[in-house]
Design an enzyme around this catalytic site. Structure first.
Site, PDB file in Angstrom:
ATOM      1  CE1 TYR A 154       0.550   6.739   4.779  1.00  0.00           C
ATOM      2  CE2 TYR A 154      -0.041   6.846   2.444  1.00  0.00           C
ATOM      3  CZ  TYR A 154       0.895   6.585   3.444  1.00  0.00           C
ATOM      4  OH  TYR A 154       2.158   6.167   3.099  1.00  0.00           O
ATOM      5  CE  LYS A 158       3.088   9.329   4.234  1.00  0.00           C
ATOM      6  NZ  LYS A 158       4.287   9.469   5.086  1.00  0.00           N
TER       7      LYS A 158
HETATM    8  P1  NAI Z   1       6.540   0.176   7.819  1.00  0.00           P
HETATM    9  O1  NAI Z   1       5.177   0.012   8.393  1.00  0.00           O
HETATM   10  O2  NAI Z   1       7.237  -1.031   7.285  1.00  0.00           O
HETATM   11  O3  NAI Z   1       7.501   0.873   8.900  1.00  0.00           O
HETATM   12  C1  NAI Z   1       7.080   2.013   9.593  1.00  0.00           C
HETATM   13  C2  NAI Z   1       7.882   2.111  10.867  1.00  0.00           C
HETATM   14  O4  NAI Z   1       7.417   3.285  11.578  1.00  0.00           O
HETATM   15  C3  NAI Z   1       7.662   0.922  11.802  1.00  0.00           C
HETATM   16  O5  NAI Z   1       8.905   0.416  12.240  1.00  0.00           O
HETATM   17  C4  NAI Z   1       6.829   1.509  12.941  1.00  0.00           C
HETATM   18  O6  NAI Z   1       7.051   0.877  14.197  1.00  0.00           O
HETATM   19  C5  NAI Z   1       7.303   2.964  12.946  1.00  0.00           C
HETATM   20  N1  NAI Z   1       6.343   3.832  13.620  1.00  0.00           N
HETATM   21  C6  NAI Z   1       5.004   3.866  13.467  1.00  0.00           C
HETATM   22  N2  NAI Z   1       4.458   4.757  14.304  1.00  0.00           N
HETATM   23  C7  NAI Z   1       5.475   5.330  14.998  1.00  0.00           C
HETATM   24  C8  NAI Z   1       5.547   6.316  16.015  1.00  0.00           C
HETATM   25  N3  NAI Z   1       4.434   6.909  16.489  1.00  0.00           N
HETATM   26  N4  NAI Z   1       6.757   6.636  16.518  1.00  0.00           N
HETATM   27  C9  NAI Z   1       7.886   6.040  16.052  1.00  0.00           C
HETATM   28  N5  NAI Z   1       7.882   5.099  15.098  1.00  0.00           N
HETATM   29  C10 NAI Z   1       6.692   4.738  14.576  1.00  0.00           C
HETATM   30  O7  NAI Z   1       6.396   1.321   6.712  1.00  0.00           O
HETATM   31  P2  NAI Z   1       7.272   1.657   5.401  1.00  0.00           P
HETATM   32  O8  NAI Z   1       6.606   1.049   4.252  1.00  0.00           O
HETATM   33  O9  NAI Z   1       8.706   1.407   5.652  1.00  0.00           O
HETATM   34  O10 NAI Z   1       6.989   3.236   5.299  1.00  0.00           O
HETATM   35  C11 NAI Z   1       7.888   4.227   5.772  1.00  0.00           C
HETATM   36  C12 NAI Z   1       7.350   5.594   5.372  1.00  0.00           C
HETATM   37  O11 NAI Z   1       7.198   5.652   3.951  1.00  0.00           O
HETATM   38  C13 NAI Z   1       5.986   5.917   5.964  1.00  0.00           C
HETATM   39  O12 NAI Z   1       5.913   7.289   6.289  1.00  0.00           O
HETATM   40  C14 NAI Z   1       5.050   5.603   4.820  1.00  0.00           C
HETATM   41  O13 NAI Z   1       3.840   6.311   4.936  1.00  0.00           O
HETATM   42  C15 NAI Z   1       5.876   6.040   3.629  1.00  0.00           C
HETATM   43  N6  NAI Z   1       5.488   5.433   2.362  1.00  0.00           N
HETATM   44  C16 NAI Z   1       5.551   4.057   2.187  1.00  0.00           C
HETATM   45  C17 NAI Z   1       5.168   3.509   0.980  1.00  0.00           C
HETATM   46  C18 NAI Z   1       5.211   2.028   0.698  1.00  0.00           C
HETATM   47  O14 NAI Z   1       4.756   1.623  -0.381  1.00  0.00           O
HETATM   48  N7  NAI Z   1       5.714   1.209   1.591  1.00  0.00           N
HETATM   49  C19 NAI Z   1       4.687   4.356  -0.126  1.00  0.00           C
HETATM   50  C20 NAI Z   1       4.673   5.762   0.176  1.00  0.00           C
HETATM   51  C21 NAI Z   1       5.061   6.257   1.382  1.00  0.00           C
END
Ligand code: NAI
Length: 253
Positions: A154, A158
């Site tokens: 990851y 990133k």
């Molecule tokens: P989450 O897990 O709640 O939502 C991620 C969404 O992406 C889900 O709806 C999932 O179905 C979708 N997804 C996964 N693989 C996919 C694919 N191959 N094609 C289409 N959709 C796909 O995650 P969250 O927390 O909302 O994170 C969103 C972004 O922010 C991610 O890139 C994550 O790495 C990044 N991020 C999140 C942090 C946190 O603390 N929650 C911190 C830093 C970055």
């Protein structure tokens, strides 16, 4: 903000968490929003919320790492909603493990969603942006880009997103397109809830331990990230490009 031209935004991973908050916010800002996630039905409730608030939205089931599915979805978005000239590469997954226990499958899965997915989406959408002479690309990085135990895959993805973003800014700037990255710290979503579960603590305990390290004294919410996306996407932000904005409740780097 001045917005004279109607714009269509494509937000990946928009069914929940940060992506859903970004979709709601961009719709409230007046953009039509295509919500892309693995399963179209999973986008229904956010699409309905946007419609009920008077906005325009469309849900699309797409795996962002699947080249032909990406192209088909973008053609559908163009014909049903309008040409996508705003792209938020937000879809993400975690497959955490210490290096010596990390499988090749878990390495590849993370690279595929974050890097291959962002590449495929951006390459497909840039055509609409260059034709329009205007575009906004926002990519989701993370404070983990700076290194984080248990996240070799990851963190590499990133950090890769940051180099990808700066290169997009250099190549596409002359077409009126900006590219920026947002690197969130801890944000309360199902992703961080799953991390708490994996390490065997309740989410409340996890949150209070993490919050002690955050200068503003609270955990981040999806709307904190949506607000930063809204700024980068705004018409007046055309001179801000190639930047990485840490949204982490304090200095992260
Ligand atoms: P989450 O897990 O709640 O939502 C991620 C969404 O992406 C889900 O709806 C999932 O179905 C979708 N997804 C996964 N693989 C996919 C694919 N191959 N094609 C289409 N959709 C796909 O995650 P969250 O927390 O909302 O994170 C969103 C972004 O922010 C991610 O890139 C994550 O790495 C990044 N991020 C999140 C942090 C946190 O603390 N929650 C911190 C830093 C970055």
């Amino acid at each position: 903000m001045t917005r004279s031209t109607p714009r269509t935004a494509l937000v990946t991973g928009a069914a929940r968490g940060i992506g859903a908050a970004v979709a709601r916010r961009l719709a409230a800002d007046g953009l039509s929003v295509a919500l892309v996630d693995l399963d179209e039905a999973s986008c229904d409730s956010v699409v309905k919320e946007i419609h009920d608030a008077g906005g325009r939205a469309l849900g699309c089931g797409v795996d962002v790492a699947d080249e032909s599915a990406v192209h088909a979805a973008i053609e559908r978005i163009d014909s049903e909603l309008g040409e996508p000239t705003v792209l938020v590469n937000n879809a993400g997954i975690l497959r955490d493990n210490l290096l010596f226990k990390m499988s090749v499958e878990d390495w590849d899965a993370v690279m595929n969603v974050h890097l291959r997915g962002s590449f495929l989406m951006t390459r497909a959408v840039q055509e609409y942006m260059t034709t329009a002479g205007w575009g906004r690309i926002v990519n989701l990085s993370s404070t983990s880009a700076l290194g984080n135990r248990g996240q070799a895959n990851y963190a590499a993805a990133k950090a890769g997103i940051q180099g990808f973003t700066k290169t997009l800014a250099i190549e596409l700037g002359k077409f009126g397109i900006t590219a920026n990255a947002i690197a969130p710290g801890f944000i309360e979503t199902e992703m961080t809830m799953a991390t708490a579960e994996r390490v065997g603590v309740t989410f409340d305990d996890f949150k209070s331990a993490v919050t002690k390290q955050i200068p503003v004294g609270r955990g981040g919410l999806p709307d904190d990230i949506a607000h930063a996306v809204s700024f980068f996407v705004s018409e007046d932000a055309g001179y801000v490009s190639g930047q990485v904005l840490y949204v982490a409740g304090g200095p992260a780097a």
